[in-house]
Design a protein around this motif. Sequence first.
Motif, PDB file in Angstrom:
ATOM      1  N   CYS A   1       7.625   0.699 -12.367  1.00 27.98           N
ATOM      2  CA  CYS A   1       6.777   0.081 -11.332  1.00 27.98           C
ATOM      3  C   CYS A   1       5.572   0.958 -11.015  1.00 27.98           C
ATOM      4  O   CYS A   1       4.448   0.465 -10.856  1.00 27.98           O
ATOM      5  CB  CYS A   1       7.599  -0.154 -10.059  1.00 27.98           C
ATOM      6  SG  CYS A   1       8.797  -1.496 -10.183  1.00 27.98           S
TER       7      CYS A   1
ATOM      8  N   TRP B   1      -6.902  -4.850  -6.686  1.00 30.58           N
ATOM      9  CA  TRP B   1      -5.555  -4.275  -6.736  1.00 30.58           C
ATOM     10  C   TRP B   1      -5.112  -3.575  -5.452  1.00 30.58           C
ATOM     11  O   TRP B   1      -3.923  -3.267  -5.283  1.00 30.58           O
ATOM     12  CB  TRP B   1      -5.462  -3.271  -7.876  1.00 30.58           C
ATOM     13  CG  TRP B   1      -6.478  -2.156  -7.801  1.00 30.58           C
ATOM     14  CD1 TRP B   1      -7.665  -2.086  -8.457  1.00 30.58           C
ATOM     15  CD2 TRP B   1      -6.395  -0.964  -7.014  1.00 30.58           C
ATOM     16  NE1 TRP B   1      -8.334  -0.928  -8.144  1.00 30.58           N
ATOM     17  CE2 TRP B   1      -7.569  -0.211  -7.258  1.00 30.58           C
ATOM     18  CE3 TRP B   1      -5.446  -0.443  -6.142  1.00 30.58           C
ATOM     19  CZ2 TRP B   1      -7.819   1.019  -6.653  1.00 30.58           C
ATOM     20  CZ3 TRP B   1      -5.688   0.787  -5.524  1.00 30.58           C
ATOM     21  CH2 TRP B   1      -6.870   1.508  -5.794  1.00 30.58           C
TER      22      TRP B   1
ATOM     23  N   ALA C   1       1.199  -1.466  -1.671  1.00 32.67           N
ATOM     24  CA  ALA C   1       2.523  -1.944  -1.264  1.00 32.67           C
ATOM     25  C   ALA C   1       3.602  -1.482  -2.242  1.00 32.67           C
ATOM     26  O   ALA C   1       4.691  -1.053  -1.830  1.00 32.67           O
ATOM     27  CB  ALA C   1       2.523  -3.470  -1.167  1.00 32.67           C
ATOM     28  N   ILE C   2       3.307  -1.561  -3.545  1.00 32.48           N
ATOM     29  CA  ILE C   2       4.280  -1.148  -4.561  1.00 32.48           C
ATOM     30  C   ILE C   2       4.580   0.342  -4.457  1.00 32.48           C
ATOM     31  O   ILE C   2       5.745   0.770  -4.478  1.00 32.48           O
ATOM     32  CB  ILE C   2       3.761  -1.486  -5.971  1.00 32.48           C
ATOM     33  CG1 ILE C   2       3.751  -3.007  -6.189  1.00 32.48           C
ATOM     34  CG2 ILE C   2       4.613  -0.812  -7.045  1.00 32.48           C
ATOM     35  CD1 ILE C   2       3.059  -3.440  -7.469  1.00 32.48           C
TER      36      ILE C   2
ATOM     37  N   CYS D   1      -2.738  -0.823 -13.446  1.00 31.35           N
ATOM     38  CA  CYS D   1      -3.562  -1.842 -12.798  1.00 31.35           C
ATOM     39  C   CYS D   1      -4.840  -1.226 -12.244  1.00 31.35           C
ATOM     40  O   CYS D   1      -5.915  -1.817 -12.328  1.00 31.35           O
ATOM     41  CB  CYS D   1      -2.753  -2.517 -11.689  1.00 31.35           C
ATOM     42  SG  CYS D   1      -3.630  -3.840 -10.837  1.00 31.35           S
TER      43      CYS D   1
ATOM     44  N   GLU E   1      -4.355  -3.957  -2.168  1.00 35.91           N
ATOM     45  CA  GLU E   1      -3.213  -4.302  -1.322  1.00 35.91           C
ATOM     46  C   GLU E   1      -1.896  -4.277  -2.093  1.00 35.91           C
ATOM     47  O   GLU E   1      -0.891  -3.722  -1.622  1.00 35.91           O
ATOM     48  CB  GLU E   1      -3.424  -5.685  -0.696  1.00 35.91           C
ATOM     49  CG  GLU E   1      -2.348  -6.071   0.297  1.00 35.91           C
ATOM     50  CD  GLU E   1      -2.656  -7.393   0.985  1.00 35.91           C
ATOM     51  OE1 GLU E   1      -1.760  -7.920   1.658  1.00 35.91           O
ATOM     52  OE2 GLU E   1      -3.798  -7.888   0.855  1.00 35.91           O
ATOM     53  N   SER E   2      -1.875  -4.843  -3.282  1.00 39.44           N
ATOM     54  CA  SER E   2      -0.637  -4.938  -4.048  1.00 39.44           C
ATOM     55  C   SER E   2      -0.162  -3.577  -4.540  1.00 39.44           C
ATOM     56  O   SER E   2       1.024  -3.248  -4.455  1.00 39.44           O
ATOM     57  CB  SER E   2      -0.816  -5.891  -5.232  1.00 39.44           C
ATOM     58  OG  SER E   2      -1.859  -5.441  -6.085  1.00 39.44           O
ATOM     59  N   VAL E   3      -1.097  -2.761  -5.047  1.00 40.15           N
ATOM     60  CA  VAL E   3      -0.727  -1.441  -5.552  1.00 40.15           C
ATOM     61  C   VAL E   3      -0.223  -0.554  -4.425  1.00 40.15           C
ATOM     62  O   VAL E   3       0.791   0.149  -4.560  1.00 40.15           O
ATOM     63  CB  VAL E   3      -1.918  -0.784  -6.278  1.00 40.15           C
ATOM     64  CG1 VAL E   3      -1.666   0.702  -6.496  1.00 40.15           C
ATOM     65  CG2 VAL E   3      -2.162  -1.464  -7.608  1.00 40.15           C
TER      66      VAL E   3
ATOM     67  N   ALA F   1       1.649  -0.013 -11.652  1.00 39.36           N
ATOM     68  CA  ALA F   1       0.670   0.030 -10.565  1.00 39.36           C
ATOM     69  C   ALA F   1      -0.532   0.878 -10.935  1.00 39.36           C
ATOM     70  O   ALA F   1      -1.690   0.497 -10.712  1.00 39.36           O
ATOM     71  CB  ALA F   1       1.330   0.569  -9.290  1.00 39.36           C
TER      72      ALA F   1
END
Length: 309
Positions: A21, A38, A44-45, A28, A40-42, A25
């Motif tokens: 994961c 990217w 969060a991960i 990305c 917000e998603s990165v 990230a």
Amino acid sequence: SSSNSDNEDVSEEIASTLKRCIDAAMSCIVSSAKKDIWSESVTAILELGAAYACCYAGKNGSDSEQQQLVAETVIHRAIEFLIVEKDTVRTESCNMLGWCVRYLMESSKPAVSILKKKGKAAAVTDTNKSNTSGVAGWKLECLVEIGKALQPRLTDKIAKVRSAAISACAPFFNVAASDVSGAMKSNNYDKMIKSIQTILMSIMTNDSSAPNRALVSQIIVRNTSTASLENSEDIISHIIERVKDVDVKVREAALDSLRENVNVDDLTEDQRVEILRYGLTKRYVSDLFVYLPSPYLYCQQQTNINSLL
């Protein structure tokens, strides 16, 4: 036993999954031209990975070696990304390690039940079940390793990477960290903290980025009462120097930090005079009266203001 073998297999699978994961990230970030795609998603991960690894590692039980495996795998992977060429990846790696420090420290605190129906007995029982000896040896090693890895990034050529590294080091200086650091009888930990502290004090004085100077002013003085910050007087002197900074945000941060963290009785007479001398000039007077309330201004009654200006 078969149970221990099963637990080890599960932990290895969890560690491997979290590692993939993190890699995804970071990939990305490298492949995206704009952060908005990217961000917000990165974030969060990476925060979820840090929280799961370090809080999972914080559970007490017979499978401590498996818990250690998960945490160390995530931390080591994040450290590897600290030295890549792309500055955005270095920044996110610093952020992730900062979350790891915070969650490791939080997971080391004694847990007290808040269930009212069990009353005080439950609280005592739950506290006793927790890790009363403080931070486990491997957790302490992880904290030391993270601290050492972050130090080169504190002097990174990119200002935003330095900022992320400064923020990542902040949990080491929080007041809440005193409960954890009190149980850390480790020369390696103490040396790491002092080394970071020395770099931060240099940043506060010499960094070309005003936001970075302001950020250090806000975090380094928070916990001057702990054993890790033996030279608290030197820190306070450096903060007072920032009251003279050419940037208004740095001056505000320094005055705000003094107000929130330093009792006026702990200041020497010379230090009080210095704050007034620079705070009551036309350039700084608004900052002083906004950020230093009555306890600091009380020393006006004992000082001839006209002689200072």
